[in-house]
Design a protein around this motif. Sequence first.
Motif, short mmCIF file in Angstrom:
data_model
loop_
_atom_site.label_atom_id
_atom_site.label_comp_id
_atom_site.label_asym_id
_atom_site.label_seq_id
_atom_site.Cartn_x
_atom_site.Cartn_y
_atom_site.Cartn_z
N ALA A 66 22.59 106.27 -75.64
CA ALA A 66 23.68 105.40 -75.69
C ALA A 66 23.46 104.55 -76.83
N ALA A 67 22.41 103.68 -76.93
CA ALA A 67 22.18 102.76 -77.83
C ALA A 67 22.27 103.22 -78.97
N ASP A 68 21.55 104.45 -79.47
CA ASP A 68 21.81 105.07 -80.75
C ASP A 68 23.17 105.39 -81.17
N GLN A 69 24.04 106.14 -80.15
CA GLN A 69 25.47 106.48 -80.50
C GLN A 69 26.19 105.23 -80.71
N ALA A 70 26.01 104.25 -79.81
CA ALA A 70 26.76 102.94 -80.02
C ALA A 70 26.54 102.53 -81.39
N GLU A 71 25.27 102.08 -81.87
CA GLU A 71 25.04 101.92 -82.95
C GLU A 71 25.92 102.80 -84.24
N ARG A 72 25.70 103.90 -84.15
CA ARG A 72 26.27 104.78 -85.28
C ARG A 72 27.68 104.88 -85.04
N LEU A 73 28.39 104.65 -84.15
CA LEU A 73 30.12 104.82 -83.76
C LEU A 73 30.59 103.20 -84.47
N ARG A 74 29.67 101.92 -84.08
CA ARG A 74 29.93 100.88 -84.74
C ARG A 74 29.98 100.99 -86.14
N THR A 75 28.90 101.29 -86.65
CA THR A 75 28.70 101.68 -88.13
C THR A 75 29.73 102.36 -88.90
N ARG A 76 30.36 103.47 -88.06
CA ARG A 76 31.32 104.04 -88.69
C ARG A 76 32.69 103.33 -88.30
N GLY A 77 32.72 102.25 -87.68
CA GLY A 77 34.07 101.48 -87.63
C GLY A 77 34.71 101.58 -86.34
N PHE A 78 34.15 101.94 -85.40
CA PHE A 78 34.57 101.91 -83.89
C PHE A 78 34.34 100.55 -83.18
N GLY A 79 35.27 100.02 -82.41
CA GLY A 79 35.26 98.61 -81.64
C GLY A 79 34.83 99.10 -80.48
N PRO A 80 34.70 98.23 -79.65
CA PRO A 80 34.13 98.33 -78.21
C PRO A 80 34.90 99.45 -77.50
N GLU A 81 36.15 99.57 -77.48
CA GLU A 81 36.77 100.42 -76.39
C GLU A 81 36.66 101.88 -77.22
N GLY A 82 36.56 101.95 -78.46
CA GLY A 82 36.35 103.31 -78.97
C GLY A 82 34.95 103.81 -78.71
N VAL A 83 33.97 102.63 -78.84
CA VAL A 83 32.61 103.34 -78.36
C VAL A 83 32.55 103.65 -76.96
N ARG A 84 33.17 102.82 -76.12
CA ARG A 84 33.24 103.03 -74.61
C ARG A 84 33.58 104.65 -74.33
N ALA A 85 34.78 104.94 -75.09
CA ALA A 85 35.39 106.08 -74.65
C ALA A 85 34.54 107.40 -75.20
N LYS A 86 33.83 107.37 -76.28
CA LYS A 86 33.12 108.09 -77.17
C LYS A 86 31.82 108.38 -76.22
N GLU A 165 47.04 99.79 -76.03
CA GLU A 165 46.12 100.91 -75.72
C GLU A 165 46.15 101.96 -76.67
N PRO A 166 45.14 102.58 -77.32
CA PRO A 166 45.14 103.63 -78.08
C PRO A 166 45.47 104.95 -77.18
N ALA A 167 46.38 105.81 -77.99
CA ALA A 167 46.57 107.20 -77.17
C ALA A 167 45.26 108.02 -76.83
N PRO A 168 45.32 108.79 -75.98
CA PRO A 168 44.07 109.61 -75.61
C PRO A 168 43.94 110.42 -77.08
N GLY A 169 42.68 110.61 -77.43
CA GLY A 169 42.29 111.45 -78.34
C GLY A 169 42.55 110.76 -79.79
N GLU A 170 42.88 109.56 -79.84
CA GLU A 170 43.19 108.93 -81.15
C GLU A 170 41.83 108.17 -81.75
N PHE A 171 40.83 108.46 -81.42
CA PHE A 171 39.65 107.58 -81.60
C PHE A 171 39.32 108.40 -82.96
#
Length: 171
Positions: A66-86, A165-171
Amino acid sequence: NPQSAIPTPHSSLTPLEYAYRLLAQRAYSEQELTDRLLAKGFTAAAAARTVAHLKTQGYLDDTRLAADQAERLRTRGFGPEGVRAKLLQKGLSTEMVEQTLETGGEDQERESARRLLASRFSADALKEPQIRARAFRLLLRRGYPQEVVESLLGGAPDDAVHLDEPAPGEF
């Protein structure tokens, strides 16, 4: 012992051998690995024994994943809701995802959003209303809170007001 499990007719691999092959390619959550073992035709008991064995060996660690993926997603430009969904898509528990997200803060979110904007748009381009609206929508789709987006780009453009709210699958 997971190695003594009888192989399925579909494969000559034991559940543990199959799991090692999967883990050699990429990290899996406990739930993802269990699902893959079940889909391959192994019994639920064999899958559970294999996952337990791999956890004791240190090959499966949902907290670390979870920590590694969250960091990778943040680096790729995802915000907290995007990280949560992934992270939830990976089969990680809601509690673990929330604990992982607590490590970030609004300053970190703002800086991550700023880096994403800089990588996609020039400062001059962001002065144009259409480009600014595109940037606004991008940040919302990536899971940034509207307050963070507005702090970087000003108020919501007319065509982005209803995109909280982002639409489902739009991350």
